[in-house]
Design a protein around this motif. Sequence first.
Motif, PDB file in Angstrom:
ATOM      1  N   ALA A  16       0.834  -1.209   0.000  1.00  0.00           N
ATOM      2  CA  ALA A  16       0.000   0.000   0.000  1.00  0.00           C
ATOM      3  C   ALA A  16       0.869   1.259   0.000  1.00  0.00           C
ATOM      4  O   ALA A  16       0.532   2.249  -0.655  1.00  0.00           O
ATOM      5  CB  ALA A  16      -0.927  -0.009   1.210  1.00  0.00           C
ATOM      6  N   ALA A  17       2.007   1.219   0.712  1.00  0.00           N
ATOM      7  CA  ALA A  17       2.912   2.375   0.742  1.00  0.00           C
ATOM      8  C   ALA A  17       3.478   2.663  -0.652  1.00  0.00           C
ATOM      9  O   ALA A  17       3.621   3.817  -1.050  1.00  0.00           O
ATOM     10  CB  ALA A  17       4.044   2.125   1.734  1.00  0.00           C
ATOM     11  N   VAL A  18       3.786   1.604  -1.416  1.00  0.00           N
ATOM     12  CA  VAL A  18       4.295   1.775  -2.790  1.00  0.00           C
ATOM     13  C   VAL A  18       3.228   2.416  -3.668  1.00  0.00           C
ATOM     14  O   VAL A  18       3.482   3.386  -4.380  1.00  0.00           O
ATOM     15  CB  VAL A  18       4.735   0.410  -3.386  1.00  0.00           C
ATOM     16  CG1 VAL A  18       5.013   0.533  -4.881  1.00  0.00           C
ATOM     17  CG2 VAL A  18       5.965  -0.126  -2.661  1.00  0.00           C
ATOM     18  N   VAL A  19       2.016   1.885  -3.609  1.00  0.00           N
ATOM     19  CA  VAL A  19       0.928   2.365  -4.462  1.00  0.00           C
ATOM     20  C   VAL A  19       0.416   3.731  -4.014  1.00  0.00           C
ATOM     21  O   VAL A  19      -0.094   4.502  -4.817  1.00  0.00           O
ATOM     22  CB  VAL A  19      -0.219   1.325  -4.486  1.00  0.00           C
ATOM     23  CG1 VAL A  19      -1.385   1.806  -5.317  1.00  0.00           C
ATOM     24  CG2 VAL A  19       0.288   0.008  -5.044  1.00  0.00           C
ATOM     25  N   SER A  20       0.593   4.031  -2.724  1.00  0.00           N
ATOM     26  CA  SER A  20       0.075   5.285  -2.172  1.00  0.00           C
ATOM     27  C   SER A  20       1.091   6.420  -2.236  1.00  0.00           C
ATOM     28  O   SER A  20       0.969   7.378  -1.492  1.00  0.00           O
ATOM     29  CB  SER A  20      -0.328   5.089  -0.703  1.00  0.00           C
ATOM     30  OG  SER A  20      -1.271   4.083  -0.580  1.00  0.00           O
ATOM     31  N   ASP A  21       2.064   6.323  -3.106  1.00  0.00           N
ATOM     32  CA  ASP A  21       3.051   7.398  -3.235  1.00  0.00           C
ATOM     33  C   ASP A  21       2.317   8.738  -3.344  1.00  0.00           C
ATOM     34  O   ASP A  21       1.371   8.876  -4.121  1.00  0.00           O
ATOM     35  CB  ASP A  21       3.925   7.167  -4.477  1.00  0.00           C
ATOM     36  CG  ASP A  21       5.018   8.205  -4.584  1.00  0.00           C
ATOM     37  OD1 ASP A  21       4.776   9.261  -5.216  1.00  0.00           O
ATOM     38  OD2 ASP A  21       6.112   7.977  -4.031  1.00  0.00           O
ATOM     39  N   LYS A  22       2.737   9.716  -2.541  1.00  0.00           N
ATOM     40  CA  LYS A  22       1.983  10.975  -2.439  1.00  0.00           C
ATOM     41  C   LYS A  22       1.854  11.720  -3.768  1.00  0.00           C
ATOM     42  O   LYS A  22       0.912  12.469  -3.982  1.00  0.00           O
ATOM     43  CB  LYS A  22       2.593  11.886  -1.374  1.00  0.00           C
ATOM     44  CG  LYS A  22       3.981  12.365  -1.702  1.00  0.00           C
ATOM     45  CD  LYS A  22       4.523  13.273  -0.622  1.00  0.00           C
ATOM     46  CE  LYS A  22       5.923  13.748  -1.017  1.00  0.00           C
ATOM     47  NZ  LYS A  22       6.481  14.653  -0.035  1.00  0.00           N
ATOM     48  N   ASN A  23       2.790  11.502  -4.690  1.00  0.00           N
ATOM     49  CA  ASN A  23       2.716  12.172  -5.992  1.00  0.00           C
ATOM     50  C   ASN A  23       1.922  11.386  -7.019  1.00  0.00           C
ATOM     51  O   ASN A  23       1.496  11.921  -8.029  1.00  0.00           O
ATOM     52  CB  ASN A  23       4.128  12.432  -6.530  1.00  0.00           C
ATOM     53  CG  ASN A  23       4.887  13.400  -5.644  1.00  0.00           C
ATOM     54  OD1 ASN A  23       4.360  14.417  -5.241  1.00  0.00           O
ATOM     55  ND2 ASN A  23       6.115  13.054  -5.320  1.00  0.00           N
ATOM     56  N   GLY A  24       1.731  10.086  -6.761  1.00  0.00           N
ATOM     57  CA  GLY A  24       0.936   9.256  -7.651  1.00  0.00           C
ATOM     58  C   GLY A  24       1.741   8.166  -8.343  1.00  0.00           C
ATOM     59  O   GLY A  24       2.985   8.192  -8.341  1.00  0.00           O
ATOM     60  N   VAL A  25       1.030   7.203  -8.924  1.00  0.00           N
ATOM     61  CA  VAL A  25       1.643   6.120  -9.701  1.00  0.00           C
ATOM     62  C   VAL A  25       0.794   5.857 -10.948  1.00  0.00           C
ATOM     63  O   VAL A  25      -0.398   6.159 -10.975  1.00  0.00           O
ATOM     64  CB  VAL A  25       1.776   4.796  -8.893  1.00  0.00           C
ATOM     65  CG1 VAL A  25       2.734   4.950  -7.730  1.00  0.00           C
ATOM     66  CG2 VAL A  25       0.425   4.285  -8.425  1.00  0.00           C
TER      67      VAL A  25
END
Length: 196
Positions: A27-36
């Motif tokens: 979730a931390a990877v996908v929830s990158d504050k700038n987006g994915v």
Amino acid sequence: MLLTVMLLALSGSASAQTAKEVLDKCAAVVSDKNGVTASFSMQSAQYKSVSGTIAVKGQKFRAHTDMATMWFDGKTQWTYLKKNDEVSVTNPTEAQLQALNPYNFINMYKKGFKYTMTTTTGGYKVHLTATDPKRKVQEMFINVSKGSYVPTEVKLLQDSKWTTFTISNLKKAALADAEFKFNSKDFPSAEVIDLR
């Protein structure tokens, strides 16, 4: 005998904790504050097989396929159907979002599910089951790659039907909030149908 029971109990709780840790890292990877951004394909009994691209920033997402484009800004969803040249506007439910956004599990798994996990070649397979029988999504399987903690597959059971998302090419991206809202200037001839 007592020692065996205690060891089994400890290994069960360690497995659940490890499964949650894997999901937290994913979730931390996908929830990158700038987006994915990523590519996806979806297989379902309800919908025909589709593939396309998706952009995610927090709870916001934009998905594009050959047939349609969807924008969701966290509350409102716009769905543009190419063949009809029309846009429908809705406020989707959690269940509706699950069928459209493979990354919605980021927030959903944290409450109301119990976990088990198996290790696979190159990754983890986390099995989630709902603790509330009235919950729309009763079961999920999430495949996560080892090391990078990127989700590669999300499979969910909803209304006795399975939907499977296969995910590839996940990359961090700097996404503006405006990318998650429909812009009528880009579709000047589209008819807008407000279903809220």
